[in-house]
Design an enzyme around this catalytic site. Sequence first.
Site, PDB file in Angstrom:
ATOM      1  N   SER A 103      37.058  42.850  43.970  1.00  0.00           N
ATOM      2  CA  SER A 103      38.027  42.029  43.910  1.00  0.00           C
ATOM      3  C   SER A 103      38.603  41.998  45.251  1.00  0.00           C
ATOM      4  O   SER A 103      38.216  41.930  46.333  1.00  0.00           O
ATOM      5  CB  SER A 103      39.014  42.181  43.055  1.00  0.00           C
ATOM      6  OG  SER A 103      40.009  41.068  42.616  1.00  0.00           O
ATOM      7  N   HIS A 255      35.925  39.164  35.251  1.00  0.00           N
ATOM      8  CA  HIS A 255      36.026  39.633  36.283  1.00  0.00           C
ATOM      9  C   HIS A 255      35.827  41.115  36.734  1.00  0.00           C
ATOM     10  O   HIS A 255      35.565  41.703  37.731  1.00  0.00           O
ATOM     11  CB  HIS A 255      37.659  39.305  37.033  1.00  0.00           C
ATOM     12  CG  HIS A 255      38.088  39.787  38.120  1.00  0.00           C
ATOM     13  ND1 HIS A 255      37.510  39.128  39.228  1.00  0.00           N
ATOM     14  CD2 HIS A 255      38.858  40.742  38.532  1.00  0.00           C
ATOM     15  CE1 HIS A 255      38.056  39.611  40.270  1.00  0.00           C
ATOM     16  NE2 HIS A 255      38.858  40.749  39.979  1.00  0.00           N
TER      17      HIS A 255
END
Length: 275
Positions: A103, A255
């Site tokens: 991320s 994610h």
Amino acid sequence: MVPTAAAETKRINGNDVYYEYYLNTQSCETIVLLHGFLSSSFSFRRLVPLLKNDYSVISIDFPPFGKSGKSRNFHYSYQNIARTIIGLLESLNINNFNIIGHSMGGQITLNMLHYRPDLADKAVLLCSSGYLSPSKIPLVFSSYLPFFHVFVKRRLEKSGLRTNLENVVHNRSLIDEEMENGYLQPFLDENIFKALTRMIRDREGDLPSNVLREIETPCLLIWGEHDKVVPLRVGRKLHKDLQHSKLVVLKDTGHLVPEERPAEVYHYIKKFLTG
């Protein structure tokens, strides 16, 4: 032989940087792990046990997250965080390594590859952030208000830990008390909200396409098919801009790929690093 584990903090660039170092004396390769926004080394808890059997591993809490310092005098730009991480690694006499960024940690990784292309041999980007603009001017101005950090805290409290975790995993059955406590722990320190306020004004935009195209370090991109935070379209665009990259898409995954698919992520990482 079981790798030697050490958890330490070093003062680098005016801030305390916490890291966990798993030294594998049987390996000549080192992997550096960088977590994402509002996270910490905890997010790699399922991946580290796999990696440390084959490599030396350094998992870093970059400021102001995890157990690292939350100084309000630190400049929380990607560029400065990247230089701080490089400073830590140099202080540990680690001059060549492979790096894995998840991320926001992926964007910091890209900054490191851009500013110091000589350091990392290969890079793995796990659902890396990309193409984000800097904070808008009104928000930056608001961050100078004396009690803006209270607004930041209330905003995070309103969204709720459980809701945030449900947003980053596809399989919600993975969310348990251990996971909730692990991601909550860094936010029990009130100073985090003041540091996040500083980050709002310091964070520059993500690296643009023309800069990404200049990066020559081989990159492996691993993405969750159902990533709601950094959608797969971002991964596809990064794959297009990074000239020496490969994209792997994990089905039924969100994610937080190191939590959801540690074995598959490890498999692709090892294949990439040994190929």
